[in-house]
Design a protein around this motif. Structure first.
Motif, PDB file in Angstrom:
ATOM      1  N   LYS A  44       0.825  -1.206   0.000  1.00  0.00           N
ATOM      2  CA  LYS A  44       0.000   0.000   0.000  1.00  0.00           C
ATOM      3  C   LYS A  44       0.864   1.264   0.000  1.00  0.00           C
ATOM      4  O   LYS A  44       2.055   1.224   0.294  1.00  0.00           O
ATOM      5  CB  LYS A  44      -0.921   0.023   1.220  1.00  0.00           C
TER       6      LYS A  44
ATOM      7  N   ASP B 260      -3.221   5.199  -0.341  1.00  0.00           N
ATOM      8  CA  ASP B 260      -4.105   4.157   0.192  1.00  0.00           C
ATOM      9  C   ASP B 260      -4.469   4.450   1.650  1.00  0.00           C
ATOM     10  O   ASP B 260      -5.602   4.208   2.073  1.00  0.00           O
ATOM     11  CB  ASP B 260      -3.433   2.789   0.098  1.00  0.00           C
ATOM     12  N   TYR B 261      -3.497   4.934   2.413  1.00  0.00           N
ATOM     13  CA  TYR B 261      -3.768   5.319   3.805  1.00  0.00           C
ATOM     14  C   TYR B 261      -4.844   6.411   3.856  1.00  0.00           C
ATOM     15  O   TYR B 261      -5.801   6.328   4.635  1.00  0.00           O
ATOM     16  CB  TYR B 261      -2.487   5.813   4.471  1.00  0.00           C
TER      17      TYR B 261
ATOM     18  N   GLU C  75      -8.159   4.932   3.173  1.00  0.00           N
ATOM     19  CA  GLU C  75      -8.631   4.093   4.273  1.00  0.00           C
ATOM     20  C   GLU C  75      -9.213   4.956   5.396  1.00  0.00           C
ATOM     21  O   GLU C  75     -10.280   4.653   5.942  1.00  0.00           O
ATOM     22  CB  GLU C  75      -7.487   3.234   4.816  1.00  0.00           C
TER      23      GLU C  75
END
Length: 228
Positions: free
Chosen positions: A77, A81-82, A85
């Motif tokens: 990731k 992506d963090y 999320e």
């Protein structure tokens, strides 16, 4: 159109949470009527704001996720992506407004894209119609001292004779750091002979008022409280 449904806030923090506390104290008063904080998100495990949320009555649910542990746990990731999320966690709480109150992480496009539209969970890929406003508290005036250490930089500029005042603003979050349209601006005058700690204290006291007023302003526009 007013509604009796409580207005829902998600608040993102990274530190002591004094601005979060200002919001908690204002909930369901004349300052922030018919409003609840449904989730507090932190990117720092030791952030005292998490304890403030847990100590509220009723207790406010919390979520912790930091960038580096996320990347370590998910080597395939990325930072983007963090951001997505975190955005999905925020969206699942179904807020009317997201408030960044001392959130010390610069989101990329992914977070804001998720706030604009996202999968509605039905599995058919249809976009959720609800756009969620995201606002941020920043201890400086528009166009001045963007980014980190704004209070220190303003104080130093005053000592050099470059400015006579600073301020606090809440603005809509856009890709460019601290460049979104202001919601509320408050000037903080600077005084000769005042040390940095005293100036910083006055800035923080102004922040506690501005974050409540600005949050209510945004909430009232999209979800007015019920008529008394």
């Amino acid at each position: 159109m007013s509604s009796s449904r409580p207005r829902r806030l998600v608040v993102l923090i990274s530190g002591s949470g004094s601005n979060l506390q200002a919001l908690i104290d204002a909930l369901n008063t004349s300052e922030l009527p018919n409003t609840s904080i449904v989730l507090v998100v932190s990117n720092r495990k030791a952030a005292y704001g998490l304890q403030r949320a847990a100590s509220a009555v009723p207790a406010i649910p919390t979520y912790y996720q930091a960038l580096q542990p996320f990347l370590k746990q998910n080597p395939d990731k990325s930072r983007a992506d963090y951001d997505r999320e975190v955005a999905r966690v925020v969206r699942r709480a179904n807020p009317d407004v997201v408030v960044l109150a001392g959130w010390m992480h610069v989101f990329g496009d992914g977070f804001l894209e998720e706030m604009e539209t996202a999968d509605d969970g039905s599995g058919d890929g249809a976009p959720a119609p609800k756009r969620i406003p995201v606002i941020n508290l920043h201890p400086a005036l528009p166009g001045a001292f963007d980014g980190t250490h704004a209070i220190d930089r303003a104080y130093d500029a005053f000592q050099r004779g470059e400015i006579t005042h600073s301020g606090v603003m809440v603005h809509h979050v856009v890709k460019e750091v601290d460049r979104g349209e202001p919601v509320l601006i408050r000037v903080v005058n600077m005084h000769h002979g005042e040390d940095k700690d005293a100036f910083e204290k006055r800035v923080h006291e102004t922040e506690w008022k501005v974050i409540v007023e600005a949050t209510r302003k945004v909430l009232d526009k999209i979800h007015p409280p019920p008529l008394q």
